[in-house]
Design a protein around this motif. Sequence first.
Motif, PDB file in Angstrom:
ATOM      1  N   SER A 164      -4.728   6.279   3.890  1.00  0.00           N
ATOM      2  CA  SER A 164      -3.336   6.232   4.673  1.00  0.00           C
ATOM      3  C   SER A 164      -3.459   6.003   5.908  1.00  0.00           C
ATOM      4  O   SER A 164      -3.477   6.365   6.605  1.00  0.00           O
ATOM      5  CB  SER A 164      -3.692   8.015   4.639  1.00  0.00           C
ATOM      6  N   CYS A 207       0.907  -1.321  -0.015  1.00  0.00           N
ATOM      7  CA  CYS A 207      -0.156   0.425   0.322  1.00  0.00           C
ATOM      8  C   CYS A 207       0.958   1.173   0.439  1.00  0.00           C
ATOM      9  O   CYS A 207      -0.027   2.907  -1.100  1.00  0.00           O
ATOM     10  CB  CYS A 207      -1.301   0.036   0.872  1.00  0.00           C
ATOM     11  N   ASP A 208       1.850   1.385   1.157  1.00  0.00           N
ATOM     12  CA  ASP A 208       2.874   2.599   0.974  1.00  0.00           C
ATOM     13  C   ASP A 208       3.780   2.489  -0.845  1.00  0.00           C
ATOM     14  O   ASP A 208       3.720   3.166  -0.784  1.00  0.00           O
ATOM     15  CB  ASP A 208       3.910   2.682   1.734  1.00  0.00           C
ATOM     16  N   CYS A 242      -6.450  -0.450   1.116  1.00  0.00           N
ATOM     17  CA  CYS A 242      -5.070   0.951   1.321  1.00  0.00           C
ATOM     18  C   CYS A 242      -5.853   2.390   2.111  1.00  0.00           C
ATOM     19  O   CYS A 242      -6.259   2.458   2.016  1.00  0.00           O
ATOM     20  CB  CYS A 242      -3.798   1.287   0.243  1.00  0.00           C
ATOM     21  N   TYR A 246      -4.780   1.085  -4.985  1.00  0.00           N
ATOM     22  CA  TYR A 246      -5.187   1.245  -3.399  1.00  0.00           C
ATOM     23  C   TYR A 246      -6.711   1.222  -2.952  1.00  0.00           C
ATOM     24  O   TYR A 246      -6.515   0.967  -1.959  1.00  0.00           O
ATOM     25  CB  TYR A 246      -5.004   2.867  -3.895  1.00  0.00           C
ATOM     26  N   SER A 247      -7.542   1.001  -3.980  1.00  0.00           N
ATOM     27  CA  SER A 247      -8.914   1.633  -3.339  1.00  0.00           C
ATOM     28  C   SER A 247      -9.244   0.267  -3.231  1.00  0.00           C
ATOM     29  O   SER A 247      -9.870  -0.583  -2.039  1.00  0.00           O
ATOM     30  CB  SER A 247      -9.680   2.079  -4.278  1.00  0.00           C
ATOM     31  N   LEU A 260       1.389   6.787  -7.219  1.00  0.00           N
ATOM     32  CA  LEU A 260       0.116   7.465  -6.447  1.00  0.00           C
ATOM     33  C   LEU A 260       0.641   8.854  -6.881  1.00  0.00           C
ATOM     34  O   LEU A 260       0.891  10.017  -8.192  1.00  0.00           O
ATOM     35  CB  LEU A 260      -1.154   7.574  -6.191  1.00  0.00           C
ATOM     36  N   LEU A 316       1.992   1.907  -3.388  1.00  0.00           N
ATOM     37  CA  LEU A 316       1.283   1.811  -4.488  1.00  0.00           C
ATOM     38  C   LEU A 316       0.582   3.693  -4.230  1.00  0.00           C
ATOM     39  O   LEU A 316       0.665   4.809  -5.146  1.00  0.00           O
ATOM     40  CB  LEU A 316      -0.572   1.645  -4.245  1.00  0.00           C
ATOM     41  N   SER A 317       0.947   4.057  -2.803  1.00  0.00           N
ATOM     42  CA  SER A 317       0.372   5.479  -2.512  1.00  0.00           C
ATOM     43  C   SER A 317       1.756   6.007  -2.681  1.00  0.00           C
ATOM     44  O   SER A 317       1.491   7.463  -2.977  1.00  0.00           O
ATOM     45  CB  SER A 317       0.718   5.856  -1.164  1.00  0.00           C
ATOM     46  N   ASN A 366      -7.302  -2.487  -2.878  1.00  0.00           N
ATOM     47  CA  ASN A 366      -6.522  -3.339  -2.213  1.00  0.00           C
ATOM     48  C   ASN A 366      -6.667  -2.785  -0.632  1.00  0.00           C
ATOM     49  O   ASN A 366      -6.168  -3.263   0.096  1.00  0.00           O
ATOM     50  CB  ASN A 366      -4.944  -3.678  -2.311  1.00  0.00           C
ATOM     51  N   TYR A 406      -3.155   3.614 -10.654  1.00  0.00           N
ATOM     52  CA  TYR A 406      -2.607   3.491  -9.011  1.00  0.00           C
ATOM     53  C   TYR A 406      -3.908   3.561  -8.448  1.00  0.00           C
ATOM     54  O   TYR A 406      -4.151   3.103  -6.806  1.00  0.00           O
ATOM     55  CB  TYR A 406      -1.633   4.454  -8.752  1.00  0.00           C
ATOM     56  N   SER A 407      -4.712   4.666  -8.409  1.00  0.00           N
ATOM     57  CA  SER A 407      -5.774   5.425  -6.944  1.00  0.00           C
ATOM     58  C   SER A 407      -6.783   3.724  -7.328  1.00  0.00           C
ATOM     59  O   SER A 407      -7.727   3.511  -6.244  1.00  0.00           O
ATOM     60  CB  SER A 407      -6.452   6.314  -7.614  1.00  0.00           C
TER      61      SER A 407
END
Length: 181
Positions: free
Chosen positions: A181, A123-124, A179, A174-175, A130, A126-127, A177, A170-171
């Motif tokens: 913040s 997740c980090d 993830c 992120y969603s 993004l 992917l963040s 999976n 990527y958004s």
Amino acid sequence: MNYNKNGNFDSYNYGYTTPYMQRVDESMTVQQPQPGDKFTYPQNFTNALDLIEHALSGETEDRAFYTWLIGQADSEDDRQIISGIRDDEIGHFALFKQLFYELTGIMPQPTPGEQFVPPESYCDGLSHALMGEQNAVQKYRKILYAMQYPEHINMMIEIITDEIRHGILYSYLYSKNGCTS
């Protein structure tokens, strides 16, 4: 490039620009660009070349990042999406290299980029990806503003629209999976 009467293209002339807006009457004035204006050619040309070199310098780190991110993905769908993005980025590298050569007449010299440091989690990663895509769009627009010829403008539009699409993908990942913040 200018098309001449003999059916040939003249060489590039980066010192000449054509005003995009003509004066209609005396009451209508054309605002002159300010020094350092990101839209003003040729003042923004040197910065554009620096940004192209910077884009080229991160290739090794980017490839390591994509390899890591693909290895962390839990699903084949995620791996395919990230692999497609990686392949686009490899194509962007080739376009930037070609663009730099066409603008300067010299091949860009390899420069070391940042050292790859794996993110703490998928997740980090992917963040990070993004935000990287968003930052790339901002930088690449500055390169676009310095382009004078349709071929170069089209190259930059292709790269920028790919970066926007990558940000959307990527958004989505992120969603998908879960993830946060």
